[in-house]
Design an enzyme around this catalytic site. Structure first.
Site, PDB file in Angstrom:
ATOM      1  N   ASP A 244      19.258   1.921  87.796  1.00  0.00           N
ATOM      2  CA  ASP A 244      19.232  -0.194  87.123  1.00  0.00           C
ATOM      3  C   ASP A 244      20.444  -0.887  87.865  1.00  0.00           C
ATOM      4  OD1 ASP A 244      16.520   0.504  86.018  1.00  0.00           O
ATOM      5  OD2 ASP A 244      17.748   1.195  84.035  1.00  0.00           O
TER       6      ASP A 244
ATOM      7  N   HIS B 270      16.920   2.404  94.031  1.00  0.00           N
ATOM      8  CA  HIS B 270      16.993   1.626  92.506  1.00  0.00           C
ATOM      9  C   HIS B 270      15.625   1.590  91.820  1.00  0.00           C
ATOM     10  CE1 HIS B 270      17.070  -2.157  90.016  1.00  0.00           C
ATOM     11  NE2 HIS B 270      17.353  -2.992  90.607  1.00  0.00           N
TER      12      HIS B 270
END
Length: 498
Positions: free
Chosen positions: A473, A469
């Site tokens: 995204d 992450h």
């Protein structure tokens, strides 16, 4: 003089063990001739001669652990006899002339670094013949018998039964003179006179016999080679307790009932040393969890169209290309298609930079008898279905045989992991650093689905994308997974590049 050094061992591999030397000091060598073999926690690496000449001194002996670029040996030019030191066999007197020969641990195999001495077939002072079995070693994979390297008398045992030894340890000494070394190790290896047996009883059994005051000679052992186990002692303790109760004075107060001896859980456990490969897998997976901001998103895909297409063309495909048409080529193609649209899933973090890869080196996780490995199919985005299937089949075969080189497991940009072959319905795969994405495939299972207002049975598969992450995204991860789903549910999209 030319130095022979440890070559680059591969990504995250910093050391290796010298497994075998094919040359000895004084031997003539040619350029690129194999000098020795190194074992890492993943693969076996052969070290070629960097130049022609004569083998000089060997700096790293068999069994030594060496780091990258460490000095292994030297190659010199000139006459073999003058250029190299005398071989060890000539420097020391042979056993036949009254000297001694060390009995060493034999090669234990790839990723096996230590063993346990399970049984000695000979005792100190026994006469042995060459190639006669001296002892047996146990590893986490197999049992290895150790033969006598020469004839003579076993004068010293340096590793008693139950001892753990590494791959370069000395086990015993054989001498032609027959003089027995008076050393603590030799005394410890001799049979204990109290039990008049050549085998060591289970530690829990010795403890229980001491507590109960039971003579070991009165207990019949049920373990290997007559070893006394704790259960044997418990069985022998019952008649003893009954006899004591029969001769006790009548006026003695009644003893409180004694709880039966509980089964020792430790005696039913098995402790096995982790292999170097398993240790590396554990370390890398934990490092991945500690480093990456790992998150997993899920979706499901209807595999009906892919299965129909495969069934229609699999026979013609195999006849033309000589390889079976599987599902992995469809997933590889679908992932390459999606990675072009969402390039951050195919990127990696290098310090404060993001490195985008304009190619796809697809890692395909494969389970082997020694652990999980991830061979890499390079430039998978430029391959046809047939080329992908051939590459997967060849890499899988080499992985099972333990023949993969370090180069074949380096440089992957994205990974596929197919837990469905083992029956997994759902899982969250762990990233293979420094990659930023891994797709988990699972079992195809018929499930009721609502399609156009009707409930129909469809072959469904859950997909799981784990991603970093820090660089990917949620929108990008979901988009990637949806694109894979669309390509598999309508394979024509791959042909039309949609």
């Amino acid at each position: 003089m030319t130095e022979v050094r440890v070559p680059t061992l591969g990504e995250s591999v910093t050391e290796a063990t010298v497994a075998t030397w094919f040359k000895k000091p004084g031997d003539a060598v040619a350029v690129d001739e194999m000098l020795c073999e190194l074992e890492t926690d993943k693969v076996t690496v052969e070290v070629p001669a960097p130049s022609a000449g004569v083998m000089g001194d060997i700096v790293a002996a068999e069994g030594d652990t060496v780091g990258v670029n460490a000095l292994l040996a030297n190659i010199v030019a000139g006459d073999a006899a003058a250029a190299a030191p005398a071989p060890a066999a000539e420097a020391a007197p042979a056993a036949a002339s009254g000297g001694s020969v060390d009995v060493m641990v034999p090669t234990l195999g790839e990723s096996v670094t230590e063993a346990t001495v399970s049984s000695w077939f000979k005792a100190v002072g026994d006469t042995v013949k060459q190639d006669e079995m001296l002892c047996e070693l146990e590893t986490d994979k197999v049992s290895v018998e150790v033969p006598a390297p020469t004839s003579g008398v076993l004068t010293e045992i340096t590793a008693a039964e139950g001892a753990t030894v590494d791959a370069s340890a000395k086990l015993a000494v054989i001498s032609a003179s027959g003089v027995v070394a008076s050393t603590p190790a030799a005394v410890a290896a001799a049979p204990a006179p109290a039990s008049n047996k050549d085998v060591e009883n289970a530690p829990s059994a010795n403890k229980l016999m001491a507590e109960k005051g039971i003579d070991p000679t009165s207990v019949q052992g049920s373990g290997r080679d007559g070893r006394i186990m704790k259960e044997d002692v418990a069985g022998a303790a019952a008649p003893v307790a009954a006899a004591v109760a029969a001769v006790a004075p009548a006026v003695a107060p009644a003893a409180a009932p004694r709880a039966p001896v509980s089964t020792d859980d430790a005696a039913r456990e098995e402790r096995v040393k982790m292999t170097r490969l398993r240790q590396t897998i554990a370390r890398r997976l934990k490092d991945s969890q500690n480093t990456a901001a790992m998150l997993t998103t899920y979706n499901e895909v209807d595999m009906g169209e892919v299965m129909a297409l495969r069934n229609q063309y699999k026979d013609q495909f195999e006849k033309k290309h000589g390889v079976r048409l599987g599902f992995m080529s469809f997933f590889t193609k679908a992932c390459c298609h999606a990675l072009r649209e969402v390039p951050e899933v195919n990127a990696e973090i290098d310090g404060t930079d993001i490195v985008y890869k304009n190619f796809v080196h697809m890692g395909v996780a494969a389970g082997t008898p020694t652990g999980l490995v991830v061979p890499v199919i390079r430039d998978a985005d430029a391959m046809s279905f047939a080329e992908i299937e051939k590459a997967i089949a060849e890499k899988g075969r080499r992985a099972r045989d333990g023949k993969l080189s370090m180069a074949e497991m380096q440089g992957g940009t994205f990974t596929l992991s197919n837990g469905g072959v083992y029956g997994s319905l759902m899982s969250s795969p762990i990233l293979n650093p420094p990659q930023s994405g891994i797709l988990g495939m699972h079992k195809i299972q018929d499930r009721p689905m609502a399609i156009n207002g009707e409930v129909v049975i469809r072959p469904m598969m859950y997909l799981a994308l784990s991603y970093d992450h820090r660089i990917v995204d949620g929108k990008g991860a979901v988009t990637f997974l949806v694109r894979v789903k669309e390509a598999l549910e309508d394979p024509r999209r791959l042909l039309m590049d949609l």
